[in-house]
Design a protein around this motif. Structure first.
Motif, PDB file in Angstrom:
ATOM      1  N   THR A  53       0.858  -1.184   0.000  1.00 27.95           N
ATOM      2  CA  THR A  53       0.000   0.000   0.000  1.00 27.95           C
ATOM      3  C   THR A  53       0.901   1.243   0.000  1.00 27.95           C
ATOM      4  O   THR A  53       2.113   1.132   0.087  1.00 27.95           O
ATOM      5  N   ASN A  54       0.314   2.401  -0.081  1.00 29.55           N
ATOM      6  CA  ASN A  54       1.097   3.629  -0.134  1.00 29.55           C
ATOM      7  C   ASN A  54       1.721   3.964   1.216  1.00 29.55           C
ATOM      8  O   ASN A  54       1.120   3.746   2.269  1.00 29.55           O
ATOM      9  N   LEU A  55       2.923   4.514   1.164  1.00 26.05           N
ATOM     10  CA  LEU A  55       3.613   5.000   2.357  1.00 26.05           C
ATOM     11  C   LEU A  55       3.082   6.378   2.720  1.00 26.05           C
ATOM     12  O   LEU A  55       2.795   7.188   1.836  1.00 26.05           O
TER      13      LEU A  55
ATOM     14  N   ASN B 145      -2.932   3.428   5.559  1.00 31.17           N
ATOM     15  CA  ASN B 145      -4.045   2.968   6.386  1.00 31.17           C
ATOM     16  C   ASN B 145      -3.820   3.237   7.878  1.00 31.17           C
ATOM     17  O   ASN B 145      -4.646   2.881   8.696  1.00 31.17           O
ATOM     18  N   GLY B 146      -2.683   3.842   8.239  1.00 30.36           N
ATOM     19  CA  GLY B 146      -2.414   4.225   9.623  1.00 30.36           C
ATOM     20  C   GLY B 146      -1.562   3.248  10.406  1.00 30.36           C
ATOM     21  O   GLY B 146      -1.165   3.546  11.531  1.00 30.36           O
ATOM     22  N   LYS B 147      -1.274   2.078   9.860  1.00 31.18           N
ATOM     23  CA  LYS B 147      -0.462   1.100  10.582  1.00 31.18           C
ATOM     24  C   LYS B 147       0.998   1.528  10.578  1.00 31.18           C
ATOM     25  O   LYS B 147       1.509   2.013   9.576  1.00 31.18           O
TER      26      LYS B 147
END
Length: 107
Positions: A52-54, A97-99
């Motif tokens: 996913t995006n950084l 996603n906040g992780k």
């Protein structure tokens, strides 16, 4: 004689198992889970590729010197070159996603 008696009574007390169950931390639960990113090293050039995006990226050396700090990346890969003459580094990245993930790596 007194020392022997004290030792005889204390050793069984230290050897008993705790009656409370220790909770398993989140990192211990997911030790076998594969992180959603890969770190590729080519000499001093480091490439980080994610599924996913950084969102944010920070790299610092083992001695505590901050090497890279980048915010609002919004890409699935990031390439940088290490100019610090050390062998061990730490990575902290946050995905879109906040992780948040941290990892120790070496070159």
């Amino acid at each position: 004689m007194i020392l022997v008696l004290v030792m005889a009574f204390c050793l069984p007390l230290m050897a008993q198992k705790s009656s409370r169950a220790m909770p398993v931390s989140f990192t211990e639960q997911n030790t076998n889970a594969k992180p959603p990113y890969q770190i590729y090293t080519n000499g001093r050039q480091i490439t980080i590729k994610c599924t996913t995006n950084l969102k944010q990226l920070m790299v610092w050396s083992a001695s505590g010197h901050r090497v890279v700090e980048q915010k609002d990346i919004d890409k699935d890969s990031y390439v940088f070159r290490l100019e610090v003459n050390e062998k061990v580094f730490f990575l902290r990245l946050q995905l879109a996603n906040g992780k948040v993930y941290t990892q120790k790596f070496g070159i």
